[in-house]
Motif scaffolding. Structure first.
Motif, short mmCIF file in Angstrom:
data_model
loop_
_atom_site.label_atom_id
_atom_site.label_comp_id
_atom_site.label_asym_id
_atom_site.label_seq_id
_atom_site.Cartn_x
_atom_site.Cartn_y
_atom_site.Cartn_z
N TYR A 194 0.84 -1.19 0.00
CA TYR A 194 0.00 0.00 0.00
C TYR A 194 0.88 1.24 0.00
O TYR A 194 1.93 1.26 0.65
N TYR A 195 0.42 2.24 -0.72
CA TYR A 195 1.13 3.51 -0.81
C TYR A 195 0.18 4.62 -0.42
O TYR A 195 -0.97 4.66 -0.89
N ASN A 196 0.64 5.53 0.44
CA ASN A 196 -0.18 6.65 0.88
C ASN A 196 0.31 7.95 0.28
O ASN A 196 1.52 8.17 0.14
N CYS A 197 -0.64 8.81 -0.03
CA CYS A 197 -0.33 10.17 -0.46
C CYS A 197 -0.07 10.98 0.80
O CYS A 197 -0.92 11.05 1.69
N SER A 198 1.10 11.59 0.87
CA SER A 198 1.46 12.37 2.06
C SER A 198 0.74 13.70 2.15
O SER A 198 0.81 14.37 3.17
N VAL A 199 0.01 14.06 1.11
CA VAL A 199 -0.74 15.32 1.11
C VAL A 199 -2.15 15.12 1.64
O VAL A 199 -2.60 15.84 2.54
#
Length: 165
Positions: free
Chosen positions: A132-137
């Motif tokens: 899983y990859y999260n958007c840091s914004v």
């Protein structure tokens, strides 16, 4: 609800908020060139997590994985159907455009989270091994490596994404 249970849940909320606040403070300290201050904030944040988990456990709010997934789906669904839409309306009514915009980002991300939890619940016996990859914004969670040209919620560039361990 007993007074003790109410107190456990209040303590859980407070410790959880302290954890997140201290992690934000640590980021700011790092940004300003105070690594030792950042380290202290991260240590305290971790201790607050220990407290929060203990309170939640003592309140009997950690169930088996299926129950936890169902609870997560219900929580995320409440947020994107009820909580954030109302917050967006109120922020817009007060002319708080930045807050309204970010509430909108969070609202869309919570819907994705609910969908991911539902998908996991449906495939629990044979889940797909995926990162899983999260958007840091905006907090959007992407299943699998993020290869799109921009975040589908906030428009952030791919460099804003990080792999969740």
């Amino acid at each position: 609800m007993s007074k003790t249970l109410a107190n456990l849940m209040e303590a859980f909320a407070g410790e959880s908020q302290a954890n997140r606040k201290y992690l934000a403070y640590a980021k700011q300290a790092d940004k300003e060139g105070f690594p030792q201050v950042a380290k202290l904030f991260r240590a305290a944040a971790d201790a607050e997590t220990i407290h929060a988990h203990g309170h939640l456990r003592n309140a009997g709010k950690i169930g088996d994985t299926i129950s936890n997934l169902k609870d997560a789906i219900a929580g995320e669904t409440h947020e994107f159907k009820n909580m954030y839409p109302q917050m967006i309306v109120e922020a817009e009514a007060e002319g708080e455009k930045v807050a309204a915009r970010y509430f909108g980002f969070a609202n869309k991300a919570e819907q994705v989270h609910a969908e991911l939890y539902s998908k996991m619940l449906e495939s629990l016996e044979n889940p797909k091994d995926v990162d899983y990859y999260n958007c840091s914004v905006c907090g959007y969670t992407h299943e699998g490596e993020f290869t799109d040209s921009k975040c589908p919620i906030c428009g952030a560039a791919p460099k804003a994404f990080y792999k969740v361990d």
